[in-house]
Design a protein around this motif. Structure first.
Motif: not given
Length: 345
Positions: A27, A320, A325, A327
């Protein structure tokens, strides 16, 4: 999950019609494993085999990274040849969740074009694929997408390696039949075709085209044609690559009305993906003829760039993003410009 428990892990797969590539990220943006596999186009190998090949690549990557194979990664992005339609994408997602849940907690599927764009830029653009087949897709900054091509070898794939191979073979057959006599010698294409397919006369080719059809093998003949165009100065070989340049440029022009103005202000960037682009110098004349003749379009300058990383990078980013999220990615290292020009206003 083994490995460093401080991190989540995200995977990306560039699934091609001939071969596939997998990248596993931490991550923090660090690549911890890379693997490769055969075609994952579900229309060519079947859905079940596609899912199995995806699973095998991810599980191998986990092993390389020192992760527990039984523990799913956080998200997996699949940028797949043949996965342009929502229904096809959902079939893959459902299949991975129901049959291979140990692979990833979340799965996001998009076309191979989306992964290429996401590898090169975070703001959108055009990707023009010329590999075994061809496809062109526009992704605008607002996320809207438009496409031209990508319909497979029976309906499209113009400018791809299969199309180039088939076009040269067809030109030879038509010349021999006196259907469309060619103004130049077909001897090199004939001799190279017989050698490549290991046949003694042209009737033997029917076995590969109909009885035992393998698209990627026929596409491989394109490499021999490129060598003929360069090393032997063969006119027929040169013509088919010129034609490929023309039709690939027409894909870009077809999408021009839909391009967001912000993508044009600094010059349109076209991400070029696929092995056919290695023969850019052979296609350049045809490509530029089309771009220069289209005086009504808004594209006044453009650049062609090649990915320096697999589109699996972009696929992982898409995976992601699908769960909220981001990346970390250094886009300046992911692509480089190999041609740039102005068309005038």
């Amino acid at each position: 999950m083994s490995g460093d428990s401080k991190f989540d892990y995200f995977g990306g797969i560039e699934g091609g019609a001939t071969h596939s590539k997998m990248v596993l990220f931490r991550s923090d943006g660090e690549v911890v494993a890379r693997t490769e596999g055969p075609s994952t186009n579900q229309w060519l190998v079947g859905l079940e085999e596609c899912l199995k090949r995806v699973k095998d690549m991810v599980q191998e990557a986990k092993t390389i990274a020192g992760l527990d194979e039984k523990q799913p990664i956080k998200a997996l992005g699949l940028s797949m040849s043949g996965a342009d339609q929502k229904e096809a994408q959902q079939q893959i997602i459902n299949g991975m969740k129901s049959k291979h849940s140990e692979v990833s907690e979340n799965v996001a599927v998009s076309s191979d074009t989306n992964g290429a764009i996401a590898t090169a830029t975070a703001t959108g653009g055009i990707v023009l694929i010329a590999g075994t087949g061809s496809n062109c897709q526009l992704v605008n900054p607002d996320g809207s997408t438009y496409r031209c091509g990508g319909w497979g070898h029976l309906l499209g794939d113009e400018g791809g390696a299969y199309w180039i191979s088939q076009r040269a073979i067809k030109a030879y057959f038509d010349h021999e039949d006196n259907l469309h006599p060619r103004p130049y010698d077909v001897t090199f294409v004939r001799d190279t075709m017989l050698k490549y397919f290991k046949i003694e006369e042209r009737n033997g080719l029917l076995h590969y085209l109909y009885t035992n059809f393998e698209k990627s093998f026929i596409a491989g003949f394109c490499k021999e044609l490129a060598a003929g165009a360069i090393d032997k100065n063969d006119k027929l070989c040169q013509q088919v690559f010129h034609d490929a340049g023309e039709i690939l440029a027409r894909h870009v022009i077809a999408l021009e009305p839909k391009i967001d103005q912000t993508l044009l202000e600094q010059g349109l960037s076209v991400v070029c993906v696929g092995s056919v682009w290695k023969s850019w110098e052979l296609m350049k004349s045809g490509f530029m003829e089309v771009m220069k003749k289209s005086t009504s379009h808004r594209i006044h300058q453009f650049s062609l760039c090649a990915l320096q990383q697999t589109a699996a990078f972009g696929a992982a980013s898409i995976g992601a993003t699908s769960i909220g999220k981001i990346l970390p990615m250094d886009y300046s290292k992911n692509a480089s410009v190999f041609f740039k020009t102005e068309l005038g206003k």
